[in-house]
Scaffold this active site. Structure first.
Site, PDB file in Angstrom:
ATOM      1  N   ASP A 101       0.541  -0.902   0.209  1.00  0.00           N
ATOM      2  CA  ASP A 101      -0.062   0.130  -0.101  1.00  0.00           C
ATOM      3  C   ASP A 101       0.886   1.475   0.110  1.00  0.00           C
ATOM      4  OD1 ASP A 101      -2.019  -1.342   0.322  1.00  0.00           O
ATOM      5  OD2 ASP A 101      -2.446  -1.271   2.230  1.00  0.00           O
TER       6      ASP A 101
HETATM    7  N1  URA Z   1      -1.670  -6.064   3.730  1.00  0.00           N
HETATM    8  C1  URA Z   1      -1.939  -4.687   3.504  1.00  0.00           C
HETATM    9  O1  URA Z   1      -2.921  -4.535   4.362  1.00  0.00           O
HETATM   10  N2  URA Z   1      -1.231  -3.699   3.148  1.00  0.00           N
HETATM   11  C2  URA Z   1       0.212  -4.134   2.941  1.00  0.00           C
HETATM   12  O2  URA Z   1       0.787  -2.746   2.410  1.00  0.00           O
HETATM   13  C3  URA Z   1       0.458  -5.265   2.821  1.00  0.00           C
HETATM   14  C4  URA Z   1      -0.231  -5.983   3.136  1.00  0.00           C
END
Ligand code: URA
Length: 236
Positions: A101
């Site tokens: 993310d």
């Molecule tokens: N899970 C999440 O919620 N975000 C990420 O960036 C990776 C795994």
């Protein structure tokens, strides 16, 4: 020896099917001679052209980036914002393996090797990814146990996970948990904690199988060694 259409698609000329079309319509030459036969086998010494342009195999490159927060994890951003690709100095057409993310930091692999990327991101391969999460609230061991066994997210049970409480900060009402999962669903870690009512305030991926962040500061990257690439290929 390799089939001509496979060679063309692996060089990024076109998809396998489009490459077949290019061959059968006379666009492709092997050592200066037009070849329309689809099964044609070629070797490393043959010179291949499409419309008289030399087609060379691209060198495969592999990077491990310590992704910072607030960087977009894709090849291009429609709003022109900085992406993880901008952090790496290369002319090769690399892309991230899976996603982190915008606000997640940590281990991110980037490569131009589609075959390895497909293998690593395919759910059947059970690649271990470990995250360090700061949670709003005090987590309890009952929730941790349930989280490990699997919970239903979007109608599908999560696979077996491993979670460990690393620190409880009672004064500030925060918990720090290490979570290892083998899947890569969208926002999976955040959604797994949200299931129990915990908001993830900070998230960092510390490990991708045997790879970690040692020797790297935020925003830095390094090439993987041939040994590491081989090891990734051999993961079951
Ligand atoms: N899970 C999440 O919620 N975000 C990420 O960036 C990776 C795994």
């Amino acid at each position: 020896m390799e089939r001509l259409q496979k060679y063309l698609s692996s060089c990024g000329v076109a998809s396998r099917r489009k490459s077949e079309e290019l061959i059968s319509t006379g666009h492709v030459k092997v050592n200066g001679v037009v070849v329309k036969e689809l099964g044609t086998k070629i070797n490393d010494n043959d010179i291949i052209t499409v419309d008289d342009i030399d087609i060379k195999r691209e060198e495969k490159v592999y990077y491990l980036l310590y992704k910072p927060e607030k960087i977009i994890c894709s090849v291009k951003d429609e709003k022109g914002r900085q992406t993880v690709i901008d952090l790496i100095d290369t002319n090769e057409k690399i892309f991230p393996v899976g996603r982190l993310d915008y606000d997640t930091s940590g281990v991110l692999l980037l490569t131009n090797d589609g075959e390895l990327s497909n293998k690593l991101t395919h759910p059947s391969h059970n690649i271990n990814k470990t995250y360090y999460a700061k949670l709003d609230g005090i987590i309890n061991s009952k929730d941790i146990n349930e989280l490990e066994k699997g919970i239903v997210l979007d109608g599908v049970k999560t696979k077996r996970a491993y979670a460990k409480i690393k620190k409880i900060d009672k004064k500030n009402n925060k918990s720090y948990v290490e979570l290892t999962i083998t899947e890569g669903r969208n926002h999976q870690v955040k959604n797994m904690f949200a299931y129990f009512g915990y908001k993830v305030l900070k998230l960092k991926r510390t490990n991708y199988e045997f790879l970690d962040l040692s020797g790297l500061s935020i925003g830095e990257y390094r090439r993987l060694s041939a040994k590491e690439v081989k090891k990734l290929y051999s993961l079951k």
